[in-house]
Design an enzyme around this catalytic site. Structure first.
Site, PDB file in Angstrom:
ATOM      1  N   PHE A  83     -46.073  47.401 -71.567  1.00 60.04           N
ATOM      2  CA  PHE A  83     -44.904  46.302 -71.132  1.00 60.04           C
ATOM      3  C   PHE A  83     -46.623  45.231 -72.214  1.00 60.04           C
ATOM      4  O   PHE A  83     -47.579  44.797 -72.139  1.00 60.04           O
ATOM      5  CB  PHE A  83     -45.430  45.559 -69.714  1.00 60.04           C
ATOM      6  CG  PHE A  83     -44.388  46.652 -68.787  1.00 60.04           C
ATOM      7  CD1 PHE A  83     -43.327  46.473 -68.502  1.00 60.04           C
ATOM      8  CD2 PHE A  83     -44.810  47.607 -68.451  1.00 60.04           C
ATOM      9  CE1 PHE A  83     -42.287  46.484 -68.341  1.00 60.04           C
ATOM     10  CE2 PHE A  83     -44.366  48.217 -67.593  1.00 60.04           C
ATOM     11  CZ  PHE A  83     -42.436  48.066 -67.331  1.00 60.04           C
TER      12      PHE A  83
ATOM     13  N   VAL B  51     -49.745  47.078 -68.604  1.00 60.40           N
ATOM     14  CA  VAL B  51     -49.991  45.699 -68.341  1.00 60.40           C
ATOM     15  C   VAL B  51     -50.522  45.704 -69.601  1.00 60.40           C
ATOM     16  O   VAL B  51     -51.889  45.612 -68.966  1.00 60.40           O
ATOM     17  CB  VAL B  51     -49.559  44.806 -67.562  1.00 60.40           C
ATOM     18  CG1 VAL B  51     -48.837  43.422 -68.152  1.00 60.40           C
ATOM     19  CG2 VAL B  51     -48.639  45.154 -66.395  1.00 60.40           C
ATOM     20  N   CYS B  52     -50.707  44.799 -70.973  1.00 59.74           N
ATOM     21  CA  CYS B  52     -51.062  44.390 -72.071  1.00 59.74           C
ATOM     22  C   CYS B  52     -52.103  43.509 -70.743  1.00 59.74           C
ATOM     23  O   CYS B  52     -51.809  42.461 -70.789  1.00 59.74           O
ATOM     24  CB  CYS B  52     -50.899  43.979 -72.895  1.00 59.74           C
ATOM     25  SG  CYS B  52     -52.260  43.880 -73.800  1.00 59.74           S
ATOM     26  N   VAL B  53     -53.934  43.628 -70.689  1.00 59.76           N
ATOM     27  CA  VAL B  53     -54.584  42.790 -70.355  1.00 59.76           C
ATOM     28  C   VAL B  53     -54.811  41.220 -70.785  1.00 59.76           C
ATOM     29  O   VAL B  53     -54.776  40.790 -70.148  1.00 59.76           O
ATOM     30  CB  VAL B  53     -56.341  42.959 -69.932  1.00 59.76           C
ATOM     31  CG1 VAL B  53     -56.725  44.268 -71.463  1.00 59.76           C
ATOM     32  CG2 VAL B  53     -57.138  42.241 -69.257  1.00 59.76           C
TER      33      VAL B  53
ATOM     34  N   ALA C  75     -51.506  39.669 -70.732  1.00 58.76           N
ATOM     35  CA  ALA C  75     -50.921  39.039 -68.919  1.00 58.76           C
ATOM     36  C   ALA C  75     -51.902  38.010 -68.560  1.00 58.76           C
ATOM     37  O   ALA C  75     -51.520  36.686 -68.419  1.00 58.76           O
ATOM     38  CB  ALA C  75     -51.429  39.873 -68.277  1.00 58.76           C
TER      39      ALA C  75
END
Lengths: 121, 119, 98
Positions: free
Chosen positions: B39, B77-79, B82
């Protein structure tokens, strides 16, 4: 590098209006660390990403265009711009902040076909 | 085949998350493995457990969680994306994990196919 | 190669760019791109002309959702999500024209 995959990042969106160009560039920089064969393609409004002289102070947004110049330090040197897209926007190679290879649509299409992974954002 | 899927848009706002989910489900039904869903961009908003759609609507977040639990799909989820958008461990839905962009590149390298859904 | 298009041809240059640039292969129309393959849409003529170079497919659930299930133009194959998966597995690569 023999088992490296050919990754192409297709950029078709202008910078600043949306975040796609910036976050796409972030993926490109990470991919460089994985020793893959990386190409960047600029089509449609994506060619605006490479325009020299971006001044973003007035919109209080970080000017990320210098990062395209850093690509060379990551051994990413395959930057392709579609000729027709460039011409349709009144731009020439001299307008870009990094050296690029200008390809015709047909050449660009052929290059896309040779890739293992094509990412667009 | 081993599949990677990329989701670039948030739930409800854009159809891409629905398309990605229905694609993932169909791939699994066909006997393929969906190894990872990554994501990115506003797609990170698929991962907040604070999501509360009206009762007669699909629950996009829970649907991903269920898919992950039943079929061992790695939801990443891409940090950086995010944190920009206020998605953190404290509001992360079950089945998702936060990690770096390297996970996307790894999916490109390890999967037979990488399919992107976005705007 | 599989090309996936998700934008309406009347609202975006994506279809034109794909048709002009891509070397050939399969095109799958999903989401708002399904309007492109309906009878009477302004894109119909250019898609007919492109049929020699590309094989055209449409995601039927997206077409039906938009009330156009009975307007599919000739020469375009309808697929469900399973057919979408098959298109991705039968092609070595796929590109989403975002």
């Amino acid at each position: 590098m023999s088992d490296a995959k050919k990754f192409m990042f297709v950029n078709r969106k202008a910078p600043y209006g949306t975040i796609y160009a910036l976050e796409s560039l972030e993926v490109v920089l990470i991919t460089a660390a994985f020793d893959q064969d990386v190409s960047l393609a600029f089509l449609d409004d994506g060619v605006y990403q490479l325009k020299k002289g971006q001044q973003t102070k007035g919109i209080e947004t970080k000017n990320f265009s210098p990062a395209y110049r850093a690509l060379e330090d990551y051994d990413i040197e395959k930057l392709y711009v579609e000729k027709e897209a460039m011409a349709a926007r009144g731009l020439t190679e001299e307008d870009f902040l990094v050296p690029v290879t200008v390809l015709s649509r047909a050449e660009m299409g052929k290059l896309m076909d040779e890739q293992d992974v094509v990412l667009s954002f | 085949m081993k599949y990677g899927i990329v989701v670039n848009e948030g739930p409800y706002q854009h159809q891409s998350s629905d398309s990605a989910y229905l694609f993932a489900k169909a791939a699994i039904e066909k006997g393929h493995e969906v190894w990872r869903v990554f994501f990115y961009h506003d797609g990170v908003n698929n991962a907040t457990r604070l999501t509360e759609p009206p009762q007669d609507d699909r629950h996009i977040v829970n649907r991903w969680t269920k898919l992950a639990e039943e079929h061992k799909v790695d939801l990443v989820v891409c940090v950086a994306a995010a944190l920009r958008r206020g998605i953190k461990e404290e509001n992360l839905a079950q089945g998702f994990r936060i990690s770096g962009l390297g996970q996307l590149v790894e999916a490109g390298i390890k999967c037979d196919r990488l399919v992107t859904f976005g705007d | 190669m599989l090309h996936i298009i998700n934008q309406s041809p009347l609202n975006s240059s994506t279809l034109d760019t794909c048709l002009n640039t891509a070397a050939g292969g399969d095109i799958l129309f999903i989401e708002d791109a399904v309007y492109a393959v309906t009878k009477g849409n302004a894109a119909e003529a250019k898609l007919k002309a492109a049929m020699g170079k590309f094989k055209l497919h449409v995601l039927l659930p997206d077409l039906e959702a938009r009330g156009l299930g009975d307007r599919l133009m000739d020469g375009v194959t309808g697929v469900d999500y399973g057919g979408f998966v098959d298109l991705t597995s039968n092609n070595k690569t796929c590109q989403s024209w975002l």
